[in-house]
Design an enzyme around this catalytic site. Structure first.
Site, short mmCIF file in Angstrom:
data_model
loop_
_atom_site.label_atom_id
_atom_site.label_comp_id
_atom_site.label_asym_id
_atom_site.label_seq_id
_atom_site.Cartn_x
_atom_site.Cartn_y
_atom_site.Cartn_z
N GLY A 113 10.65 -6.88 1.84
CA GLY A 113 10.02 -5.66 2.34
C GLY A 113 9.81 -4.66 1.23
O GLY A 113 10.45 -4.74 0.17
N PRO A 135 9.75 -1.26 -1.05
CA PRO A 135 10.87 -0.41 -1.46
C PRO A 135 11.11 0.69 -0.43
O PRO A 135 10.17 1.23 0.14
CB PRO A 135 10.39 0.22 -2.78
CG PRO A 135 9.32 -0.68 -3.27
CD PRO A 135 8.70 -1.31 -2.08
N GLY A 136 12.36 0.96 -0.17
CA GLY A 136 12.71 2.06 0.72
C GLY A 136 12.66 1.71 2.19
O GLY A 136 12.79 2.56 3.05
N LYS A 144 16.55 -2.13 2.99
CA LYS A 144 17.19 -3.42 2.76
C LYS A 144 18.66 -3.24 2.35
O LYS A 144 19.55 -3.87 2.92
CB LYS A 144 16.42 -4.20 1.68
CG LYS A 144 14.97 -4.44 2.07
CD LYS A 144 14.24 -5.27 1.03
CE LYS A 144 13.96 -4.53 -0.25
NZ LYS A 144 12.99 -3.42 -0.09
N THR A 145 18.86 -2.34 1.38
CA THR A 145 20.23 -2.09 0.93
C THR A 145 21.07 -1.51 2.06
O THR A 145 22.20 -1.93 2.29
CB THR A 145 20.21 -1.10 -0.25
OG1 THR A 145 19.21 -1.52 -1.17
CG2 THR A 145 21.55 -1.04 -0.93
N GLU A 158 -8.53 -4.61 14.60
CA GLU A 158 -7.46 -5.33 15.31
C GLU A 158 -7.73 -5.33 16.81
O GLU A 158 -7.48 -6.32 17.49
CB GLU A 158 -6.09 -4.70 15.03
CG GLU A 158 -5.69 -4.68 13.55
CD GLU A 158 -5.77 -6.03 12.87
OE1 GLU A 158 -5.55 -7.06 13.54
OE2 GLU A 158 -6.07 -6.06 11.66
N HIS A 196 -10.04 -8.20 17.61
CA HIS A 196 -9.33 -9.47 17.77
C HIS A 196 -8.66 -9.52 19.14
O HIS A 196 -8.75 -10.51 19.87
CB HIS A 196 -8.22 -9.62 16.73
CG HIS A 196 -8.70 -9.87 15.33
ND1 HIS A 196 -9.61 -10.84 15.03
CD2 HIS A 196 -8.35 -9.30 14.15
CE1 HIS A 196 -9.82 -10.85 13.71
NE2 HIS A 196 -9.07 -9.91 13.15
N ASP A 245 -9.97 -13.51 7.84
CA ASP A 245 -10.45 -14.06 9.10
C ASP A 245 -11.52 -15.11 8.82
O ASP A 245 -11.56 -16.18 9.44
CB ASP A 245 -11.08 -12.97 9.98
CG ASP A 245 -10.06 -11.90 10.34
OD1 ASP A 245 -8.86 -12.20 10.28
OD2 ASP A 245 -10.49 -10.79 10.69
#
Ligand code: ADP
Ligand code: ZN
Length: 625
Positions: free
Chosen positions: A187, A189-190, A193-194, A411, A414, A486
């Site tokens: 993912g 940064p920020g 995750k940590t 979107e 779709h 697409d």
């Protein structure tokens, strides 16, 4: 003394002063040294007046009154000589290692080593502190738990299992099951995750070892590898525990496979050590590794094999609901005004990561403090936001309002094709939150694993793919590059439809192409064929896609209202799950039903025309123009 560094420095300085001062003192108080032979010859010539013994050291005065000092190796032969020359002799006990010498030799040594030990220990730590595993023993006060993490519920749910493993390893290994070893968090940064890794350790109350991937990589070959071994050795001692490696791509990038520069050799050694260690620990030692990266694509495939980092969890930028939750978590830490409207703030910061939101809350609190306010209100947030957004060089993703609109309509295009056509996979999730290179995403999930695909399904799949482009061109009357993927997928499906699955009348059931891999795999074998066949194939592929594209366009025109409605909802919510999609769809159907009833009343029952282009689609309300 404040800290060990200061103490060490002080001791070193003291030693220096002491040694220097003592030497000066000695120089001033000791008479000039003469050699023993010089002394003997002076003695024999009768030039020595008096001597004073201190052990083997003697000081004295010659006849002219000058003092001297020397060292007498053998006293027994010297004494008779002195007596013979009638020298005045005095003396004291042998003090070869008297206080002075002790001071001179031992004390400085003690002080020096003391100082050096303390000083070096400290500086060693501070130099390599970042690269050594820092162990956070689960302390209640600074413990991070899932309560501190917001807006990434899906990832959290997936990781709940890891918490269970860590809490109760015996339960899972009792029947011989292998506890997973590695989870890869990917993912931007920020995105937390940590934070998430810490929260897992916090939830399970186990030790947390954290290290950055770049800390392993050194210029000296073998250093990184030995650090890896050290880290694992430490971790095993406190199992069950969790090892977190941030930026694993620094070590875990693809191996070059042979001649590389020195540093890449070192990197490979480090990576190999990591792989060996991961394979090495047994199931009794519950050591779970969590690695984080924002470049999963460059990782060495060996890292992702089963038994290593075989679970991948992607953290994306939060949508409006996620942002609100993160805001709420961080707003708890400050004093907020009753009037504070977090919902509108959450709406106004699309593209903000969790870290940026945390920063925003902090900045707002500082803003309010500067103005001596009692609490932080919406205005402070607005100001802080302006400061951040304008001051920030947002290298990541700048989503302009126009881009958001285009993406939302794309979107939505779709989505509504997938909803209106029968033979399609149900919609799972739609988002206009940028992720990686994609501006948005429409995700469909098959009800069950499909192994065969019907002609109709494939046709509708292409139509769905064309829906995005059709919506864009209808609403904005122009095309963007957003649909390029697409088109790639649609072309691939159409090609296989014609050349592989024999679903096209003009070509017939002859395989001109054969994919080796599964659905949409890219390796293929090609059957030799004539120029004429090649041209025919091209025409058929083109035809297939053109039909689908015009069907999609027709649907957009016909269900224009639905398209707008859907896009608006997307613009507000940013992400829609299956349930929300269903709600919007149903409300549209209701509206149409109402309209139909009204029309019937007005016009009677003469409205039975059918639209030829949609005969195969079996839409819910086809009799409405
Ligand atoms: P990453 O490791 O993905 O770069 P971090 O975990 O270091 O991001 O996040 C930095 C900070 O941002 C965290 O300490 C936390 O304050 C805040 N943060 C990020 N994501 C979230 C989230 N989902 N919920 C709450 N706070 C978050
Ligand atoms: Zn698309």
């Amino acid at each position: 003394m404040k800290n060990p560094t200061q103490l060490g420095l002080l001791l070193l300085t003291l030693t220096a002063i002491l040694v220097f001062g003592y030497n000066v003192y000695l120089r001033e108080t000791t008479p000039p040294q003469s050699s023993y032979t010089q002394f003997l010859s002076d003695l024999k010539q009768g030039n020595i007046a008096r001597v004073h013994f201190r052990g083997n050291v003697l000081n004295g005065e010659d006849t002219s009154g000058r003092s001297f000092g020397t060292f007498a190796p053998d006293l027994p032969t010297l004494l008779p000589l002195l007596l013979e020359k009638e020298v005045v002799i005095s003396g004291e006990a042998g003090v070869t290692s008297g206080t002075g010498d002790w001071l001179k030799n031992v004390l400085p040594m003690v002080l020096f080593f003391g100082g050096w030990l303390i000083f070096s220990k400290k500086s060693f730590k501070s130099e390599t502190g970042a690269s050594r595993p820092t162990r956070f023993t689960p302390i209640k006060s600074e413990r991070v738990t899932f309560h501190d993490v917001a807006g990434i519920t899906e990832a959290q749910e997936e990781l709940q299992e890891v918490v269970e493993f860590l809490k109760n390893p015996a339960k899972y290994s009792r029947l011989g099951g292998r506890i997973p070893k590695g989870v890869l968090l990917t993912g931007a940064p920020g995105t937390g995750k940590t934070l998430l890794a810490k929260a897992i350790a916090g939830e399970a109350s186990v030790a947390f070892f954290s290290m950055g991937g770049s800390d392993f990589v050194e210029i000296f070959a073998g250093v990184g590898a030995s650090r890896v071994r050290e880290l694992f050795a430490e971790a095993k001692k406190s199992a069950p525990c969790l090892i977190f490696i941030d930026e694993i791509d620094a070590v875990g990038g693809r191996r070059s496979g042979g001649q590389g520069s020195g540093s890449s050799d070192e990197r490979e050694q480090t990576l190999n050590a990591l792989l060996v260690e991961m394979d090495g620990f047994s199931s009794e030692e519950t050591v779970i590794m969590i690695a984080a990266t924002n470049r999963p694509d460059i990782l060495d495939p060996a890292l992702l094999r089963p038994g290593r980092f075989d679970r991948q969890i992607t953290l994306s930028l939060p949508d409006v609901k996620g942002r609100l939750k993160i805001l709420e978590v961080h707003a708890k830490k400050i004093i907020t005004a009753v009037t504070l409207d977090l919902v509108s703030i959450a709406r106004s910061i699309p593209g903000f990561s969790g870290a940026e939101i945390a920063n925003l809350v902090n900045e707002a609190a500082l803003m309010a403090a500067r103005k001596n306010k009692e609490s932080v209100d919406t205005d402070d947030f607005e100001e802080a936001k302006d400061k951040i957004v304008m001051g920030l060089e947002r290298k990541s993703i700048v989503v302009s309002e126009q881009d958001r609109r285009v993406t939302a309509y794309h979107e939505a295009g779709h989505a509504i094709v997938a909803l209106l056509l029968k033979e399609t996979d149900p919609l799972h999730k739609i988002t206009i939150i940028p992720r990686g290179r994609a501006m948005g995403l429409t995700q469909q999930l098959p009800l069950d694993d499909r192994y065969t695909y019907s002609r109709e399904y494939l046709h509708n799949r292409i139509t769905t793919l064309m829906g995005g482009r059709a919506a864009e061109s209808l609403v904005f009357n122009r095309l963007t590059t957003g649909a390029s993927n697409d088109i790639v997928v649609a072309t691939e499906i159409a090609t296989r439809l014609v050349c592989e699955w024999g679903m096209c009348g003009a070509i017939g059931p002859i395989a001109y192409r054969q994919s080796v891999d599964s659905f949409l795999g890219d390796s293929m074998l090609v059957k030799p064929h004539s120029e004429m066949i090649a041209r025919k194939i091209d025409t058929e592929i083109k035809q297939e896609i053109a039909t689908c594209a015009s069907e999609a366009e027709a649907l957009m025109k016909k269900h224009n209202k639905f398209l707008h409605k859907f896009a608006e909802v997307l613009l507000i919510n940013e992400t829609m799950d299956a349930e929300e999609i269903d709600i919007v769809y149903r409300s549209y159907l209701k509206e149409r039903e109402l309209e139909r009833l009204l029309l019937k009343e007005n016009r009677g029952n003469d409205d039975t025309r059918k639209q030829s282009s949609n005969t195969r689609t079996q839409e819910p309300m086809e009799d409405i123009p």
